[in-house]
Scaffold this active site. Structure first.
Site, PDB file in Angstrom:
ATOM      1  N   LYS A 174       0.859  -1.182   0.000  1.00 16.91           N
ATOM      2  CA  LYS A 174       0.000   0.000   0.000  1.00 16.91           C
ATOM      3  C   LYS A 174       0.895   1.232   0.000  1.00 16.91           C
ATOM      4  O   LYS A 174       1.821   1.343   0.788  1.00 16.91           O
ATOM      5  CB  LYS A 174      -0.878  -0.004   1.254  1.00 16.91           C
ATOM      6  CG  LYS A 174      -1.829   1.182   1.297  1.00 16.91           C
ATOM      7  CD  LYS A 174      -2.825   1.053   2.412  1.00 16.91           C
ATOM      8  CE  LYS A 174      -2.438   1.938   3.569  1.00 16.91           C
ATOM      9  NZ  LYS A 174      -3.490   2.022   4.572  1.00 16.91           N
TER      10      LYS A 174
HETATM   11  C1  R5P Z   1      -2.767   5.237   8.230  1.00 19.11           C
HETATM   12  O1  R5P Z   1      -2.401   5.352   9.332  1.00 19.11           O
HETATM   13  C2  R5P Z   1      -3.331   4.014   7.785  1.00 19.11           C
HETATM   14  O2  R5P Z   1      -2.405   3.115   7.278  1.00 19.11           O
HETATM   15  C3  R5P Z   1      -4.485   4.176   6.833  1.00 19.11           C
HETATM   16  O3  R5P Z   1      -5.008   2.911   6.670  1.00 19.11           O
HETATM   17  C4  R5P Z   1      -4.116   4.751   5.478  1.00 19.11           C
HETATM   18  O4  R5P Z   1      -3.448   5.960   5.576  1.00 19.11           O
HETATM   19  C5  R5P Z   1      -5.349   4.904   4.601  1.00 19.11           C
HETATM   20  O5  R5P Z   1      -6.230   5.830   5.117  1.00 19.11           O
HETATM   21  P1  R5P Z   1      -6.436   7.266   4.451  1.00 19.11           P
HETATM   22  O6  R5P Z   1      -7.171   7.015   3.177  1.00 19.11           O
HETATM   23  O7  R5P Z   1      -7.238   8.044   5.433  1.00 19.11           O
HETATM   24  O8  R5P Z   1      -5.075   7.845   4.203  1.00 19.11           O
END
Ligand code: R5P
Length: 289
Positions: A174
């Site tokens: 990711k």
């Molecule tokens: C962050 O701390 C996490 O890994 C979240 O799952 C990731 O950042 C995705 O969330 P967002 O779309 O709010 O960035």
């Protein structure tokens, strides 16, 4: 690939179209009660049926998700620092594989902080987690963390971070969308999912989704741009219409507006989430992404 591992990945990335819509609700692990995620149950319940999987911590899962509802879980197993702590990159593995198995997870997830003071620790931890998780057929999703001190969100840095994670054996990576994202995808031998990042106007978040998929990402792991939207269910359905459907940005935004009951609303490029920001105290986090 082992049957169990393959089967678990299929619960995250749909074999029907090789796409994934993850709902990220794990922010509290270092941010505490993030705006609009203060009440986990209230935020997650209406959204869970519209995603393929839920990115969540074990505490949030046990307390706030109905075990009778079979949403696949990508369990965050790293942590150790908070937004008011000294260094956000000093993470360790905080959950055992045994507990992940007890929770019947589809995958485990951890962050790597490439280029940070603690890159060695987090990269070695990733390798160890992959070795341990593979024994039980559990895939590992590596999150390439970004922040002020550790690299910029550009194709050069993100290609490096994603490739390092994949070389350690991560099954899915990711990361963040950036210009020339095709380059990041091309040099990463495993599927890439993008995080949504901080709240931006709905149309922009839909464009981010569309552009990332067009550049080769298999999907999104989106949090704030869904549950901090004025209409979270409409937003997740609009994102879904791009990820698993054929909608372009305009079509998805039209769908969002229709589902929100505001078919004539214009995209508001300069005022992200104005309403909700004005209603809540500003708990501005230390910058990480
Ligand atoms: C962050 O701390 C996490 O890994 C979240 O799952 C990731 O950042 C995705 O969330 P967002 O779309 O709010 O960035």
């Amino acid at each position: 690939m082992d049957w169990g591992l393959k089967n678990r990945i299929a619960r995250i990335i749909s074999p029907a179209d090789n796409k994934a819509l993850m709902l990220a609700v794990d922010h509290g692990y270092f941010l505490g009660p993030t705006e609009k995620l203060e009440d986990l149950k209230k935020t997650i319940a209406p959204l869970a049926k519209h995603c393929d999987s839920l990115m969540i911590t074990r505490g949030a899962l046990r307390t706030s998700v109905n075990p009778d509802y079979p949403v696949p879980v990508v369990l965050r197993v790293s942590g150790g620092t908070s937004i008011i702590g000294e260094d956000l990159s000093q993470e360790d593995i905080t959950v055992s594989i045994k507990d992940a198995l007890r929770l019947n997870v589809a995958a485990v997830a951890m962050s790597v902080f490439v280029g940070s003071k603690y890159e060695y620790q987090t990269i070695v931890n990733l390798g160890k987690l992959v070795s341990e998780a593979e024994e039980y057929g559990i895939p590992v999703l590596a999150v390439t963390a970004v922040g002020k001190e550790i690299g910029t969100k550009d194709a050069r840095y993100l290609s490096l971070a994603c490739r390092v994670a994949a070389e350690q054996g991560a099954h899915i990576v990711k990361t963040y969308y950036c210009e020339n994202f095709e380059k990041v995808v091309k040099s990463c031998p495993v599927p890439i999912i993008i995080a949504g990042g901080k709240k931006i106007p709905e149309k922009d978040a839909l464009k981010l989704t569309y552009d990332a998929l067009k550049a080769g990402a298999v999907g999104v792991d989106m949090g704030r741009n869904i549950w901090q939207s004025d209409n979270p269910v409409a937003m997740i359905k609009a994102v879904h219409s791009i990820v698993h459907g054929t909608n372009n940005v305009e079509q998805a935004f039209t769908l969002y507006k229709q589902l929100s009951g505001k078919p004539n609303q214009k995209s508001n490029n300069n005022k992200p989430n104005q309403k909700s920001n004005n209603n809540k105290p500003n708990n501005k986090p230390k910058k990480r992404n």
